[in-house]
Design a protein around this motif. Structure first.
Motif, PDB file in Angstrom:
ATOM      1  N   VAL A   1      89.011  37.263 -18.240  1.00 15.83           N
ATOM      2  CA  VAL A   1      87.767  36.914 -19.227  1.00 15.83           C
ATOM      3  C   VAL A   1      87.726  37.273 -20.664  1.00 15.83           C
ATOM      4  O   VAL A   1      87.648  36.364 -21.453  1.00 15.83           O
ATOM      5  CB  VAL A   1      86.096  36.956 -18.487  1.00 15.83           C
ATOM      6  CG1 VAL A   1      85.274  36.666 -19.428  1.00 15.83           C
ATOM      7  CG2 VAL A   1      86.360  36.322 -17.302  1.00 15.83           C
TER       8      VAL A   1
ATOM      9  N   GLY B   1      90.403  35.491 -22.528  1.00 17.76           N
ATOM     10  CA  GLY B   1      89.833  34.349 -22.790  1.00 17.76           C
ATOM     11  C   GLY B   1      88.976  34.084 -23.746  1.00 17.76           C
ATOM     12  O   GLY B   1      89.216  33.392 -25.009  1.00 17.76           O
TER      13      GLY B   1
ATOM     14  N   ILE C   1      82.455  25.948 -22.448  1.00 18.44           N
ATOM     15  CA  ILE C   1      83.374  26.582 -21.905  1.00 18.44           C
ATOM     16  C   ILE C   1      82.985  28.012 -21.410  1.00 18.44           C
ATOM     17  O   ILE C   1      83.495  28.618 -20.380  1.00 18.44           O
ATOM     18  CB  ILE C   1      84.681  26.713 -22.914  1.00 18.44           C
ATOM     19  CG1 ILE C   1      85.184  25.336 -23.155  1.00 18.44           C
ATOM     20  CG2 ILE C   1      85.713  27.644 -22.317  1.00 18.44           C
ATOM     21  CD1 ILE C   1      86.053  24.504 -21.870  1.00 18.44           C
ATOM     22  N   THR C   2      82.388  28.506 -22.056  1.00 19.27           N
ATOM     23  CA  THR C   2      81.856  29.902 -21.773  1.00 19.27           C
ATOM     24  C   THR C   2      81.022  29.977 -20.456  1.00 19.27           C
ATOM     25  O   THR C   2      81.273  30.816 -19.650  1.00 19.27           O
ATOM     26  CB  THR C   2      80.870  30.870 -22.898  1.00 19.27           C
ATOM     27  OG1 THR C   2      81.830  30.484 -24.211  1.00 19.27           O
ATOM     28  CG2 THR C   2      80.488  32.024 -22.634  1.00 19.27           C
TER      29      THR C   2
ATOM     30  N   ILE D   1      83.351  29.324 -17.574  1.00 16.85           N
ATOM     31  CA  ILE D   1      84.287  30.533 -17.302  1.00 16.85           C
ATOM     32  C   ILE D   1      83.330  31.323 -16.364  1.00 16.85           C
ATOM     33  O   ILE D   1      83.755  32.093 -15.343  1.00 16.85           O
ATOM     34  CB  ILE D   1      84.656  31.148 -18.420  1.00 16.85           C
ATOM     35  CG1 ILE D   1      85.978  30.051 -19.060  1.00 16.85           C
ATOM     36  CG2 ILE D   1      85.409  32.356 -18.097  1.00 16.85           C
ATOM     37  CD1 ILE D   1      86.448  30.640 -20.214  1.00 16.85           C
ATOM     38  N   SER D   2      82.019  31.642 -17.092  1.00 17.86           N
ATOM     39  CA  SER D   2      81.214  32.700 -16.297  1.00 17.86           C
ATOM     40  C   SER D   2      81.073  32.563 -14.749  1.00 17.86           C
ATOM     41  O   SER D   2      80.984  33.183 -14.123  1.00 17.86           O
ATOM     42  CB  SER D   2      80.013  33.087 -16.998  1.00 17.86           C
ATOM     43  OG  SER D   2      79.136  31.874 -17.069  1.00 17.86           O
TER      44      SER D   2
ATOM     45  N   ILE E   1      82.639  30.325 -12.745  1.00 16.94           N
ATOM     46  CA  ILE E   1      84.072  30.201 -11.978  1.00 16.94           C
ATOM     47  C   ILE E   1      84.377  31.707 -11.682  1.00 16.94           C
ATOM     48  O   ILE E   1      84.817  32.030 -10.498  1.00 16.94           O
ATOM     49  CB  ILE E   1      85.190  29.721 -12.775  1.00 16.94           C
ATOM     50  CG1 ILE E   1      84.955  27.917 -12.911  1.00 16.94           C
ATOM     51  CG2 ILE E   1      86.524  30.035 -12.059  1.00 16.94           C
ATOM     52  CD1 ILE E   1      85.702  27.381 -13.774  1.00 16.94           C
ATOM     53  N   ALA E   2      84.071  32.647 -12.544  1.00 13.82           N
ATOM     54  CA  ALA E   2      84.569  34.035 -12.421  1.00 13.82           C
ATOM     55  C   ALA E   2      83.809  34.783 -11.376  1.00 13.82           C
ATOM     56  O   ALA E   2      84.373  35.689 -10.630  1.00 13.82           O
ATOM     57  CB  ALA E   2      84.396  34.979 -13.614  1.00 13.82           C
TER      58      ALA E   2
ATOM     59  N   ILE F   1      90.347  29.331 -14.790  1.00 12.85           N
ATOM     60  CA  ILE F   1      89.893  29.841 -16.136  1.00 12.85           C
ATOM     61  C   ILE F   1      90.799  29.835 -17.239  1.00 12.85           C
ATOM     62  O   ILE F   1      90.622  29.362 -18.317  1.00 12.85           O
ATOM     63  CB  ILE F   1      89.487  31.385 -15.682  1.00 12.85           C
ATOM     64  CG1 ILE F   1      88.171  31.468 -14.880  1.00 12.85           C
ATOM     65  CG2 ILE F   1      89.314  32.199 -17.119  1.00 12.85           C
ATOM     66  CD1 ILE F   1      88.111  33.109 -14.532  1.00 12.85           C
TER      67      ILE F   1
ATOM     68  N   LEU G   1      90.739  26.254 -18.355  1.00 13.32           N
ATOM     69  CA  LEU G   1      89.652  25.864 -19.551  1.00 13.32           C
ATOM     70  C   LEU G   1      90.176  26.556 -20.660  1.00 13.32           C
ATOM     71  O   LEU G   1      89.919  26.065 -21.809  1.00 13.32           O
ATOM     72  CB  LEU G   1      88.334  26.391 -18.812  1.00 13.32           C
ATOM     73  CG  LEU G   1      87.802  25.746 -17.600  1.00 13.32           C
ATOM     74  CD1 LEU G   1      86.881  26.438 -17.147  1.00 13.32           C
ATOM     75  CD2 LEU G   1      87.457  24.369 -17.958  1.00 13.32           C
ATOM     76  N   ILE G   2      90.947  27.617 -20.778  1.00 16.91           N
ATOM     77  CA  ILE G   2      91.068  28.493 -21.952  1.00 16.91           C
ATOM     78  C   ILE G   2      92.106  27.765 -22.853  1.00 16.91           C
ATOM     79  O   ILE G   2      92.162  27.456 -23.934  1.00 16.91           O
ATOM     80  CB  ILE G   2      91.650  29.857 -21.724  1.00 16.91           C
ATOM     81  CG1 ILE G   2      90.296  30.618 -21.159  1.00 16.91           C
ATOM     82  CG2 ILE G   2      92.207  30.703 -23.129  1.00 16.91           C
ATOM     83  CD1 ILE G   2      90.859  32.168 -20.574  1.00 16.91           C
TER      84      ILE G   2
ATOM     85  N   GLU H   1      90.661  24.894 -24.282  1.00 13.76           N
ATOM     86  CA  GLU H   1      89.641  24.985 -25.251  1.00 13.76           C
ATOM     87  C   GLU H   1      90.446  25.201 -26.543  1.00 13.76           C
ATOM     88  O   GLU H   1      90.322  24.831 -27.874  1.00 13.76           O
ATOM     89  CB  GLU H   1      88.759  26.098 -25.044  1.00 13.76           C
ATOM     90  CG  GLU H   1      87.963  26.595 -25.997  1.00 13.76           C
ATOM     91  CD  GLU H   1      87.059  25.513 -26.937  1.00 13.76           C
ATOM     92  OE1 GLU H   1      86.772  25.660 -27.984  1.00 13.76           O
ATOM     93  OE2 GLU H   1      86.604  24.470 -26.185  1.00 13.76           O
TER      94      GLU H   1
END
Length: 229
Positions: free
Chosen positions: A15, A18, A37-38, A41-42, A44-45, A63, A66-67, A70
Motif C-alpha cells: 500500500v 502504491g 482508488i485510495t 485499495i484500503s 481490499i487490503a 491492489i 488498481l495502481i 491509476e
C-alpha cells in the motif's frame, strides 16, 4: 498470530508503494479518481487481514492492478486536456464581483451555508469583499479579494502601481490549448493573443502555460523540448 503480522507487514509495504507511486497529494487535494482508488485499495487490503483463509495474493493482485490503472490514467490525463476535464472536471466560479453565481451553485449542489463556511475558512465574512471565488476540482475554494480589501504589501507603496485592475490573471493557454472563454473574460481576442505570441516568437503549440490579465500583462512559459539522443 505470526501469520497475521506477516500479512499486515506485506500489505503495508504494498500500500505504501502504491501511495508513493500515485503521488504525494494530501487527502484534501485528491482528484475524484485518486480518491476512489485510495478507498478501494484500503478496503481490499483489509480482506486478507480479516480472513486468513483468503490467499494473500488475492489481496495484492487487485491492489497492484488498481495502481497500474491509476498510473496509466494519470499518464493519459497529463497529455490530454479533454480527458483531464472529463475525469477531474474544471474549476467553477461561484462568486464574481461580490455576487453569488446561483446557477453554478445549483449545478455543484452547494448551499449558501457551504459557501459561507468556505469563506470563513479563508478569513472572509462578507462576500461583497470577494472579487472571485473559485471551486477547484479538488473541492477546495480559492478566494481573490477586491483590491481595497487585500492585505497591504510592499508593492502597494509603489506610486506607479496600477490600481484599476481588480481581476486576477487567468490561464489563457494551457499545454498548447487556447482558452477562448478566458480570453473573453479579460476582454481580449485572438488577434491580441497572436500579437503577444509573436512578440515572443512563438505559436500557441509551443506554450506550456500563458496567463494574462485585462491590462494586457501576461506571462508565458514555453514547453521544454526533449533532447533526442
Amino acid at each position: 498470530m505470526s501469520i497475521v503480522l506477516i500479512r499486515s507487514l506485506i500489505l503495508y509495504i504494498v500500500v505504501i508503494f502504491g501511495v508513493r507511486l500515485m503521488g504525494k497529494r494530501q487527502l484534501g487535494e485528491l482528484q475524484p479518481s485518486e480518491l476512489v482508488i485510495t478507498i478501494l485499495i484500503s478496503n481490499i487490503a483489509t480482506l486478507p487481514l480479516e480472513d486468513t483463509n483468503i490467499p494473500l495474493i488475492l489481496g495484492i493482485l487487485p491492489i497492484l492492478a488498481l495502481i497500474c490503472f491509476e498510473t496509466i490514467m494519470s499518464w493519459i490525463t497529463l497529455r490530454s486536456t479533454k480527458m483531464r476535464r472529463l475525469i477531474s472536471g474544471r474549476p467553477k466560479i461561484i462568486i464574481q464581483n461580490g455576487q453569488l453565481e446561483q446557477a453554478t451553485l445549483r449545478d455543484l449542489r452547494l448551499s449558501v451555508d457551504d459557501v459561507m463556511t468556505a469563506m470563513r475558512g479563508n478569513q472572509v465574512f462578507d462576500i461583497s469583499q470577494v472579487q472571485y471565488a473559485i471551486m477547484e476540482t479538488t473541492g477546495n475554494i480559492s478566494v481573490f479579494l477586491k483590491q481595497q480589501y487585500q492585505p497591504l504589501t510592499p508593492n502597494d507603496l509603489n506610486p506607479n502601481k496600477n490600481i484599476n485592475s481588480q481581476n486576477p490573471p487567468i490561464v489563457l493557454i494551457q499545454e498548447g490549448c487556447i482558452m477562448n472563454k478566458s480570453l473573453s473574460m479579460i476582454g481580449k481576442n485572438m488577434e491580441w493573443l497572436q500579437q503577444k505570441l509573436a512578440e515572443h516568437h512563438m505559436n500557441f503549440h509551443e506554450v506550456l502555460l500563458m496567463i494574462g490579465d485585462e491590462n494586457g500583462k501576461c506571462t508565458i512559459i514555453p514547453k521544454k523540448r526533449r533532447n533526442v539522443e
